[in-house]
Every structure is written in structure tokens, then in C-alpha cells.
Write a protein that holds these residues in place. Structure first.
Motif, PDB file in Angstrom:
ATOM      1  N   LYS A  21      -4.715   2.639  -7.529  1.00 38.16           N
ATOM      2  CA  LYS A  21      -3.795   2.631  -6.396  1.00 38.16           C
ATOM      3  C   LYS A  21      -2.372   2.300  -6.847  1.00 38.16           C
ATOM      4  N   LYS A  22      -2.271   1.431  -7.840  1.00 36.47           N
ATOM      5  CA  LYS A  22      -0.941   1.004  -8.278  1.00 36.47           C
ATOM      6  C   LYS A  22      -0.326   1.934  -9.332  1.00 36.47           C
ATOM      7  N   GLN A  40      -7.967  -0.802  -7.674  1.00 39.99           N
ATOM      8  CA  GLN A  40      -6.638  -1.399  -7.549  1.00 39.99           C
ATOM      9  C   GLN A  40      -5.670  -0.784  -8.549  1.00 39.99           C
ATOM     10  N   VAL A  50       5.952  -2.798 -11.600  1.00 42.39           N
ATOM     11  CA  VAL A  50       4.723  -2.904 -10.815  1.00 42.39           C
ATOM     12  C   VAL A  50       4.141  -4.294 -11.018  1.00 42.39           C
TER      13      VAL A  50
END
Lengths: 224, 224
Positions: free
Chosen positions: B200-201, B197, B149
Motif C-alpha cells: 500500500k505504501k 502495508q 514515506v
DNA sequence: CGGGCCCTGACAACACCCTGACAGCCGCCG
DNA sequence: CGGCGGCTGTCAGGGTGTTGTCAGGGCCCG
């Protein structure tokens, strides 16, 4: 209170250390031999150990090893030998500091403080338990019967004040001042409301509280 | 590899220490002044600091205090002064050990090992896993379901702070201070954005987070 | 210029906090 | 004995603050 185990076979030194440590409000236990030291440490785990290497019955590093077998308690070694190899051996055996005799008492105390800062400084768990509930003040977490309980900021703040004063009666004015700040001393209805919330979330029978008690006309008390 | 920051203004000693440390497979960085030391420590946090008290620009205890303001890194102080008061001052300022010059290199190394045993032993967490995500703090890498990621620097910094305090509630002020630095304590909107963020990741359902949790009015919590 | 990255402002949804009202309990007094 | 006032516990409703999310603009760098 911080507990110190002092291991030395010289009665003089033992006495001098004891007096100085107790004067600084340490709790002191003593041992004159290695075997006695290991027994004492096991029976009553200290927060820090001051260990003279020159014991009659066993080698100092053996004592260190014997302690390290089951505890991480900080160990400060005293020795009359300035030989570098001795220091290395003791430190590598698991000691945390090494002071050669003669030493200044204030230096020894400063070294003790430095060691304690490291081991205790990582704050011992301010975790309070009562009934099936446990409150972790550091993590801001409340667990009841294994399940996490969700508290709102005000609920948490109120609980924190109560838990930090176990067994003590807190007047309504005190609680209002501490949780809501100045200006809310008259909002007594508020206090009732949140005390009710806490009881509902923490007591086994909210209508018959056991730990979050009211003293009519006076205030509230947290009983562990 | 263990990183050592050596602070000394004598090139000779610096070289001798550097050679000996590197021979033991430590990673060594050096600084010749207090200001330089503070900069170097901030840019590249070391695992242990060896600090000479006799620096040209600032007092040694000031350097100790400057480090202690934001880090718990172990500090070993070197000094030519055998005065007991100097030792007490340095240790009480936050140093962990005090060695007077001249010293034996093997003793110094043994003391370093003793300090590192304590701090690294406590440090643990080179890698943390939760759900289908694993975070490698040492390598600055995040893998989710086998795939890497990509995180921006700010996202990473925020995640790191949270992961280093598993289960603990971190107040918004704490997070803002740690990630954005002093002066941004009021930029709460920013924190919401980046927390979104990260969710979401990393979360399987960003709208229903399981590991990156919010406690309304208080802060955020990372739950493994 | 394009692409990240960071910050700001806006808005709907939500959680939280406060207020007011009411019932139960107790002691007091008529 | 019955009414009364003070205190407490509980409930529901409206106001307020916070959170999650989106879009947009500035900055740096290739």
C-alpha cells in the motif's frame, strides 16, 4: 574441486605443499616464478592463490598487483620476512592473508579454509541451463527465452529434484517419495500430471520432449 | 563510517586499539566479555569484529560460533597463544584471521583493511531504487516520487530483508525468522498483513503489485 | 486519554492439488 | 490379424489450502 595455485621457487616447499594439498583433495597447480604464476592464473583461473614473496624474477607485491588487475581471487602470501612493513605492503597491495615462515601446515590449511569459506561460501551460482531455459536454484527462478516462468510449489519441487540429478534415471517411487513424501508412492497419476505441466512450461514442443524424458516402466530422466 | 566492535578484557589494550582505530576514522564500540560482545553485535551490527580469545566468561570459539549463527561479519581473532591447534580451532569455528600477541598495530590495521576490502566490496547496496521508490539502507529512509514515506519498525525490517535479497524468493519461514525472530514461524497471518502495508505504501497499484510479489505456497520475492 | 503500533480472527477470492476418466501407444497372446 | 492389458499423456471438475483485506482489541508512550 577447489583449485589452488601455489607459487614458490623452492622445490622442497612446493613439493610439501603439493602433497598436503592434494591429500586434502585440492587440485594443485604450481609456478616457480612470478611471470609463470600470472600466466598460469590467466590460463586456468584458480579458486585461491598461495604466493611466496621471495621470487627470483619479480617482487611479490608486483605479482599481487598483477593478479588484482583482473581477478578477486583470494591470495595468501608466504614470506620469510617478519618485518611488519612487508606485511602491510603485501596486504595493502591486495593480499588477503600473510603467513611468515616457518609455518605450521595445519595452520596454513586452516587459513586457506577460512579464505575459501568467504569466497566460495557465498555459494557459487547453482544455475542450470538447458535449451532456452535456465533454472536458478538459489533464487527459485526459472527463465525461458528471457521471460520468467511461473511454477507452482509442486512443479518447482519436482523440477528441483530432476535438475539436481542431471542425466540420472529417477524411478517413479523415488520421485513420489521425494516430492510428495511417504504415503504417496502409489499416486502415479499425479506424477504424470505434473511432468506434463513441466513439459508444457519448459519444453519447446511439449508433445516431443527433449529434456524431460520418460523411460517406460522405469521412471523419468532429466537430460541437460 | 566503518564500525568496529573490539572485544577484549584488558583495559590497556582496549584503549590502545580504540585510539588507533578512531584515529583512522573507524567507529569503535567495545565489549569486555563474550556475553556483552554478543549483545553489542546484535544491537548494533558491526562491519568487523576484533575478538580476543582470552575472555573471562566464555571460550573464544563460543563467541565466534555465537556470531556465526546469524551473521557473516568478518572476525579477526587476537590471542596470546601461538599454539597451532588454537589457530586451527578458531579459524575453523568461523574466524577469518588470527593474530598472535604481541602484534604490530600497523599490521593489525593492514589486516583489518584487507578483511574490509573483501566484505564491503561484496556488500554494495547502500541504496536501492525500483519504480518511483528509492530505499536508502544506510539512512533508514524511503522516498517515493520525491516524498518521504513513513514506515513502522516492522515494516522497515521486512522491507530491508527483501531488498537485501533482490530477485530471490524468500520463504515465509525465512522472513518470519528474520523479522520476528524464533518462535513466530507460524504467525503467517502477520506476514500477509505487513506485506499488504508495504504494498500500500510503495506500490503504485497495491492490488496489482509489481515489485513485492507473492509466489503462492512458497513465499515472497522482491523484484527491482 | 489519544495515537501509534502490533497482533488476532474472520471472510471472500483465488490458486493449487488431487481424482477420475478417456485416448493413444506398445507388446503380448490367442 | 485382431483383441487385450499395461503404461503414458491429456483434460475437466470438485475439494482444499492460501492469500489479500478488513475490523477490532491489547499494549506502550507521550
Amino acid at each position: 574441486m577447489t583449485r589452488v595455485l601455489v607459487v614458490d621457487d623452492e622445490p622442497q616447499l612446493l613439493r610439501a605443499l603439493g602433497i598436503n594439498l592434494r591429500a586434502r583433495r585440492y587440485e594443485v597447480t604450481t609456478a616457480a616464478t612470478g611471470a609463470e604464476a600470472l600466466r598460469a592464473a590467466a590460463a586456468h583461473p584458480p579458486d585461491v592463490v598461495v604466493l611466496d614473496l621471495g621470487l627470483p624474477d619479480m617482487d611479490g607485491t608486483e605479482v599481487v598487483a598483477g593478479l588484482r588487475g583482473w581477478t578477486d581471487v583470494p591470495i595468501l602470501v608466504l614470506s620469510g620476512r617478519t618485518d611488519s612493513a612487508d606485511k602491510v605492503d603485501a596486504l595493502d597491495a591486495g593480499a588477503d592473508d600473510y603467513v611468515t615462515k616457518p609455518f605450521g601446515m595445519d595452520e596454513l590449511l586452516a587459513r586457506l579454509r577460512a579464505m575459501l569459506r568467504r569466497s566460495l561460501g557465498r555459494e557459487e551460482l547453482p544455475s542450470v541451463s538447458f535449451g532456452e531455459v535456465s533454472v536458478d536454484l538459489a533464487a527459485h527462478k526459472v527463465v525461458r527465452a528471457g521471460e520468467e516462468v511461473r511454477l507452482t510449489p509442486t512443479e518447482w519441487h519436482l523440477l528441483e529434484v530432476l535438475v539436481r540429478n542431471p542425466g540420472r534415471l529417477m524411478s517413479q517411487k523415488q520421485l513420489l517419495l521425494e516430492v510428495w513424501g511417504p504415503g504417496y508412492e502409489t499416486a502415479r497419476g499425479n506424477l504424470r500430471l505434473y511432468m506434463g505441466q513441466l513439459r508444457k512450461k519448459l519444453e519447446t514442443d511439449a508433445s516431443r520432449p527433449v529434456h524431460l524424458l520418460n523411460e517406460p516402466g522405469m521412471g523419468y530422466r532429466f537430460e541437460p
